[in-house]
Enzyme design. Structure first.
Site, PDB file in Angstrom:
ATOM      1  N   TYR A 198       0.823  -1.211   0.000  1.00 37.46           N
ATOM      2  CA  TYR A 198       0.000   0.000   0.000  1.00 37.46           C
ATOM      3  C   TYR A 198       0.856   1.260   0.000  1.00 37.46           C
ATOM      4  O   TYR A 198       1.879   1.302   0.673  1.00 37.46           O
ATOM      5  CB  TYR A 198      -0.896   0.005   1.252  1.00 37.46           C
ATOM      6  CG  TYR A 198      -1.767   1.226   1.303  1.00 37.46           C
ATOM      7  CD1 TYR A 198      -2.927   1.271   0.550  1.00 37.46           C
ATOM      8  CD2 TYR A 198      -1.407   2.334   2.056  1.00 37.46           C
ATOM      9  CE1 TYR A 198      -3.722   2.412   0.567  1.00 37.46           C
ATOM     10  CE2 TYR A 198      -2.193   3.474   2.077  1.00 37.46           C
ATOM     11  CZ  TYR A 198      -3.353   3.501   1.326  1.00 37.46           C
ATOM     12  OH  TYR A 198      -4.135   4.621   1.330  1.00 37.46           O
TER      13      TYR A 198
ATOM     14  N   TRP B  41       1.125   5.729  -1.624  1.00 37.42           N
ATOM     15  CA  TRP B  41       0.822   6.734  -2.644  1.00 37.42           C
ATOM     16  C   TRP B  41       1.855   6.787  -3.750  1.00 37.42           C
ATOM     17  O   TRP B  41       1.583   7.320  -4.819  1.00 37.42           O
ATOM     18  CB  TRP B  41       0.706   8.111  -1.982  1.00 37.42           C
ATOM     19  CG  TRP B  41      -0.706   8.445  -1.642  1.00 37.42           C
ATOM     20  CD1 TRP B  41      -1.483   7.835  -0.706  1.00 37.42           C
ATOM     21  CD2 TRP B  41      -1.511   9.444  -2.270  1.00 37.42           C
ATOM     22  NE1 TRP B  41      -2.727   8.408  -0.698  1.00 37.42           N
ATOM     23  CE2 TRP B  41      -2.771   9.409  -1.641  1.00 37.42           C
ATOM     24  CE3 TRP B  41      -1.291  10.369  -3.275  1.00 37.42           C
ATOM     25  CZ2 TRP B  41      -3.812  10.254  -2.006  1.00 37.42           C
ATOM     26  CZ3 TRP B  41      -2.324  11.221  -3.638  1.00 37.42           C
ATOM     27  CH2 TRP B  41      -3.569  11.157  -3.011  1.00 37.42           C
TER      28      TRP B  41
HETATM   29  P1  PGD Z   1       3.691   8.056   1.710  1.00 44.29           P
HETATM   30  O1  PGD Z   1       4.480   8.922   2.608  1.00 44.29           O
HETATM   31  O2  PGD Z   1       3.000   8.698   0.549  1.00 44.29           O
HETATM   32  O3  PGD Z   1       2.638   7.344   2.639  1.00 44.29           O
HETATM   33  O4  PGD Z   1       0.648   6.254   3.541  1.00 44.29           O
HETATM   34  P2  PGD Z   1       1.702   6.081   2.368  1.00 44.29           P
HETATM   35  O5  PGD Z   1       2.465   4.845   2.639  1.00 44.29           O
HETATM   36  O6  PGD Z   1       1.042   6.237   1.051  1.00 44.29           O
HETATM   37  O7  PGD Z   1       4.611   6.851   1.215  1.00 44.29           O
HETATM   38  C1  PGD Z   1       4.931   6.630  -0.099  1.00 44.29           C
HETATM   39  C2  PGD Z   1       6.352   6.128  -0.144  1.00 44.29           C
HETATM   40  O8  PGD Z   1       6.611   5.731  -1.479  1.00 44.29           O
HETATM   41  C3  PGD Z   1       7.385   7.172   0.206  1.00 44.29           C
HETATM   42  O9  PGD Z   1       8.265   6.669   1.188  1.00 44.29           O
HETATM   43  C4  PGD Z   1       8.120   7.448  -1.108  1.00 44.29           C
HETATM   44  O10 PGD Z   1       9.495   7.709  -0.956  1.00 44.29           O
HETATM   45  C5  PGD Z   1       7.912   6.156  -1.863  1.00 44.29           C
HETATM   46  N1  PGD Z   1       7.890   6.329  -3.317  1.00 44.29           N
HETATM   47  C6  PGD Z   1       7.431   7.383  -4.028  1.00 44.29           C
HETATM   48  N2  PGD Z   1       7.560   7.146  -5.347  1.00 44.29           N
HETATM   49  C7  PGD Z   1       8.101   5.922  -5.482  1.00 44.29           C
HETATM   50  C8  PGD Z   1       8.447   5.120  -6.603  1.00 44.29           C
HETATM   51  O11 PGD Z   1       8.274   5.472  -7.760  1.00 44.29           O
HETATM   52  N3  PGD Z   1       8.975   3.881  -6.354  1.00 44.29           N
HETATM   53  C9  PGD Z   1       9.197   3.435  -5.093  1.00 44.29           C
HETATM   54  N4  PGD Z   1       9.718   2.223  -4.948  1.00 44.29           N
HETATM   55  N5  PGD Z   1       8.870   4.187  -4.005  1.00 44.29           N
HETATM   56  C10 PGD Z   1       8.324   5.403  -4.199  1.00 44.29           C
HETATM   57  C11 PGD Z   1      -0.317   7.226   3.505  1.00 44.29           C
HETATM   58  C12 PGD Z   1      -1.470   6.804   4.422  1.00 44.29           C
HETATM   59  O12 PGD Z   1      -1.155   7.132   5.771  1.00 44.29           O
HETATM   60  C13 PGD Z   1      -2.738   7.410   4.055  1.00 44.29           C
HETATM   61  S1  PGD Z   1      -3.179   7.430   2.388  1.00 44.29           S
HETATM   62  C14 PGD Z   1      -3.607   7.871   4.980  1.00 44.29           C
HETATM   63  S2  PGD Z   1      -5.024   8.707   4.484  1.00 44.29           S
HETATM   64  C15 PGD Z   1      -3.454   7.634   6.402  1.00 44.29           C
HETATM   65  N6  PGD Z   1      -3.579   8.819   7.176  1.00 44.29           N
HETATM   66  C16 PGD Z   1      -3.279   8.777   8.486  1.00 44.29           C
HETATM   67  C17 PGD Z   1      -3.856   9.650   9.483  1.00 44.29           C
HETATM   68  O13 PGD Z   1      -4.681  10.521   9.171  1.00 44.29           O
HETATM   69  N7  PGD Z   1      -3.464   9.512  10.755  1.00 44.29           N
HETATM   70  C18 PGD Z   1      -2.590   8.579  11.142  1.00 44.29           C
HETATM   71  N8  PGD Z   1      -2.241   8.494  12.436  1.00 44.29           N
HETATM   72  N9  PGD Z   1      -2.022   7.746  10.229  1.00 44.29           N
HETATM   73  C19 PGD Z   1      -2.345   7.805   8.937  1.00 44.29           C
HETATM   74  N10 PGD Z   1      -1.769   6.936   8.049  1.00 44.29           N
HETATM   75  C20 PGD Z   1      -2.213   6.799   6.675  1.00 44.29           C
END
Ligand code: PGD
Length: 772
Positions: free
Chosen positions: A116, A118
């Site tokens: 999972y 973004w």
């Molecule tokens: P990101 O920081 O976007 O968080 O959680 P999510 O895991 O989506 O992580 C994406 C990771 O992918 C980053 O580390 C980035 O470096 C890596 N990445 C980006 N592009 C690439 C690529 O092309 N290839 C590879 N291999 N890696 C890549 C988000 C999630 O967190 C979400 S959607 C929600 S809505 C939640 N919100 C909350 C909240 O409101 N409160 C709490 N306490 N916790 C939450 N967690 C959730």
């Protein structure tokens, strides 16, 4: 000089989840310019300035020393041991052999490839598509995850109540309708621009601020219901109805009670379009459980004065009201209830399907809600066929790893957790997104092997055994497309890859070669050929409609292309209103299910057959008297590029900034700018503090996304010195129905931190040695 679309000479086109832009790389830094047509670009673009050559980047493939020495197996030392850098050849050999072992000894049902996250904008290099395609091709499948951390509860309850979750969020009331038609926008959880600033896949115009300003100028009233005043932009001129977090359902029930008592409910709408009103009315009026859900009843739960609740009900009656509910409300214990209850409140007001009225669930939560839909298909990478049927609701990952074979409930089923040996992640950061990180560390210790593709040393990468350096989107070319944005753009390569980083595609192609499936995985195409192939789907859509359909070469030379969009017609709810017999909802009754016999039949005490006030178990008490709101950050997307310039500028003394009310700060001897320790039974973290009346008394706000930074990686429950609230949150599902993430709210205590400040090491690599 520009290229005719406003891209300056020397700059190249690119895109991100927070907006299209152009950029120029020089001396390892990136100068960005927002998309010329964007009226309100996101400041998060500033995070790109300094990331290309940042020390947090991963330069070479790295293997955890213990895994290299002792081989695969459960290991509590994950996250504590140094890494050994190896060549790509060695990494492919080692990982290829391990994947072969898992495939042969355990089969694909022992692999968790939910992965999972973004990831980044770009249709071809979309990390989840790449990893799923690889696992399907190379292993025959994987255990997947369903739903999201964003909308885990809503996406399960809405199909029971209104039928079409996708239609409700993606093709419903638009911002143009709000600007032109809404008279009242009742926003539970607000309409924070920091949230609508992002849209998966790219965004050409941030329209929300302007639409709210236009609506207000026309006389529309915006009402913010929530504990945080900044959840509505100044342009909306919103009235703030401050309430105790997690109590919105009680407030909505009381509004219905007031409306019914005054005879202001829309009886015709309830009779024609809904099922279950009589039984629900009996619950609201106290007939079925002996408690009338009066304004006084709700006042004692929500903290909103009864007179204000009654006045609010009067404001709503007979007007074009749009009820919105932010994703955040359902990211909490019993998160299904406010989503369902708001659907019922909107039905009582009878405005469904009218322009600017009804129920705009999650409007403003993401930049592609409240927009028109594109009329051509997106460029999409085929993922192949997953031979494993098993899945988990996404937020149950730690339960799955800690309790293989155990039973759990989900959406009316009793299911068993699979026995996972290998976890493979690309494009997500579970040590950002999951709750109770100390528990997640224990869960990650249970499997044989963890593989992570990352561009930077996140805590997830540090807990892996095999870490493979992935490019940033900035270092490769792609196509940006979002299903509700009218501008499709090329993403040009802006800089050379950092160190030895490879695209996820190249990494999977290398592994596919080791596993003898290279031809099936790559289909013989290089990146440019894949882009042309994926673009073909969109081109065909244009051709079918008789529209100009540029070749791929022409599209690439143009740099961007306007995509036709469907009319702003209100979607399935407008059609349902116009003729409910011809356009029934996709619910068992074809109607809005105020009572769901299906949900009632599941027999879950924590999600009964109609919206119900269910007090949270995690209520403030002596040892944890404050409610923490762990919401989305304003200075980055989730945890992405936390080391970026914009995210860093907003920190104080290197820590994430929490907000609390003066009434809570003063008795604890806390002043603005102090460092505080936030703690409960699960963990503790440091943060800087802003003391402000913008937060309701009794509430502390700390955004997610500061990288987990334990003071001592070898300790269980070590203090996170940086401010990651997920060391405090609870790892429980919303209910047995949806099992969604409950990370938004938890109870804590706070104290001033007077010790020497530990250094921040989250953005530095772990100890690394070189093989040979
Ligand atoms: P990101 O920081 O976007 O968080 O959680 P999510 O895991 O989506 O992580 C994406 C990771 O992918 C980053 O580390 C980035 O470096 C890596 N990445 C980006 N592009 C690439 C690529 O092309 N290839 C590879 N291999 N890696 C890549 C988000 C999630 O967190 C979400 S959607 C929600 S809505 C939640 N919100 C909350 C909240 O409101 N409160 C709490 N306490 N916790 C939450 N967690 C959730």
């Amino acid at each position: 000089m520009d290229d005719g679309h406003g891209v300056a000479e020397g700059f190249r086109r690119h895109s991100s989840h927070w907006g299209h832009f152009s950029a120029k790389a020089e001396g390892g830094r990136l100068e960005t310019r927002p998309y010329p047509g964007d009226p309100d670009p996101s400041p998060i673009l500033g995070n790109f300035d300094n990331v290309l050559r940042h020390p947090a980047r991963i330069a070479r493939p790295a293997i955890r020393a213990g895994w290299l020495e002792r081989g695969p197996g459960p290991d509590a030392r994950r996250g504590q041991e140094p890494f050994v850098e190896v060549s790509w050849e060695q990494a492919f050999d080692l990982l290829g052999a391990e994947l072969g072992r898992i495939r042969g000894d355990h089969g694909p049902g022992a692999v968790f490839g939910g992965s999972y996250g973004w990831a980044s904008a770009g249709r071809f290099h979309h990390a989840q598509s790449q990893i799923h395609r690889f696992l399907n091709t190379a292993l025959g499948g994987y255990v997947r995850s369903v739903n999201s951390y964003s909308s885990g509860a809503a996406s399960v309850i809405i199909p029971h109540v209104l039928g079409d979750y996708g239609g409700l969020t993606m093709h419903n009331v638009t911002w143009d309708q709000v600007a032109e038609h809404s008279e009242v926008v009742l926003a539970f959880g607000g309409l924070a621009l920091k949230n609508s600033a992002v849209a998966g896949g790219g965004i050409s115009a941030h329209v929300e601020r302007g639409a709210m300003a236009r609506a207000r100028a026309r006389g529309c009233r915006f009402l913010l219901v929530g504990p945080l005043k900044p959840d509505m932009p100044a342009e909306a001129g919103a009235e703030w109805i401050s309430l105790t977090p997690g109590t919105d359902t009680a407030l909505m029930l009381a509004l219905v009670h007031c409306l019914v008592t005054a005879g202001l409910h829309d009886r015709d709408f309830l009779a024609r379009y809904c099922t279950g009103w009589e039984a629900f009315q009996a619950y609201v009026m106290g007939g079925s459980d002996g408690t009338a859900k009066t304004a006084e009843w709700a006042a004692s739960i929500t903290g909103v004065p009864a007179a204000r609740i009654r006045a609010l009900a009067q404001t709503l009656a007979g007007r074009r009201v749009l009820v919105t509910v932010a994703h955040s409300l359902q990211r909490a214990e019993h998160g299904e209830q406010p989503v369902w209850m708001a659907a019922v409140l909107a039905a009582v007001l009878g405005q469904y399907g009218l322009p600017g009225g009804g129920y705009g669930y999650a409007m403003g939560a993401i930049g592609y809600y409240g927009r028109r839909n594109n009329a051509v298909p997106s460029p999409t990478l085929a993922q192949g066929t997953n031979g494993v049927a098993d899945f988990i609701p996404v937020a149950r990952i730690a339960d799955m790893l800690l309790h293989p074979g155990e039973a759990y409930r989900y959406n009316g089923e009793t299911r068993l957790y699979p026995d996972i040996r290998l976890v493979y992640w690309a494009g997500g950061n579970p040590f950002h997104h999951h709750q109770d990180l100390n528990r997640l560390r224990r869960a990650f210790a249970r499997v044989d092997t963890i593989v992570v593709h990352e561009s930077a040393w996140t805590a997830t990468a540090r807990h892996a055994d095999v870490v493979l350096p992935a490019t940033l989107s900035l270092e490769r070319e792609d196509i940006a497309y979002s299903a509700n944005d009218p501008v499709m753009t090329v993403m040009e390569k802006l800089a050379e890859p950092f160190g030895e980083a490879l695209d996820d595609y190249a990494i999977f192609a290398g592994l596919a070669a080791r596993l003898g499936v290279e031809a099936a995985f790559t289909e013989g195409r290089n990146v440019r050929e894949w882009l042309a192939h994926l673009y073909g789907r969109t081109r065909q859509g244009l051709e079918t409609q008789g529209l100009p359909a540029p070749s791929f070469a022409e599209f690439w030379a143009m740099g961007e292309m306007a995509v036709p969009q469907k009319p702003d017609d209100g979607g399935f709810l407008a059609a349902f209103r116009a003729d409910p017999a011809a356009h029934p909802l996709m619910t068992p009754s074809g109607l809005i299910e105020i009572v769901s016999e299906t949900v009632a039949g599941f027999g879950e005490a924590d999600c009964p057959g109609h919206p119900t006030w269910l007090p949270p178990k995690d209520a403030p008490r002596a040892e944890a008297p404050l409610i923490l709101v762990a919401n989305q950050p304003a200075t980055r997307l989730h945890s992405q590029l936390d080391f970026g310039a914009h995210s860093q500028e907003a920190k104080r003394r290197g820590r994430e900034v929490a907000s609390m009310h003066p009434e809570d700060a003063a008795p604890r001897g806390i002043a603005d700018g102090d460092i505080i320790r936030l703690f409960n039974a699960r963990g503790a973290c440091l943060a800087s503090v802003r003391v402000t009346e913008d937060v309701r008394p009794g509430v502390v706000q700390l955004a997610t996304g500061a990288w987990y930074d334990p003071e001592d990686w070898k300790e269980d429950q070590s203090l996170c010195v940086h401010g990651n609230p997920n060391v405090l949150t609870r790892d429980i599902g919303t209910s047995n129905l949806a099992q969604g993430c409950t990370g938004q709210l938890t109870t804590i205590e706070v104290a001033r931190f007077d010790g020497n400040l530990p250094p921040i090491r989250a953005h530095a690599p772990p100890p690394l040695t070189r093989e040979g």
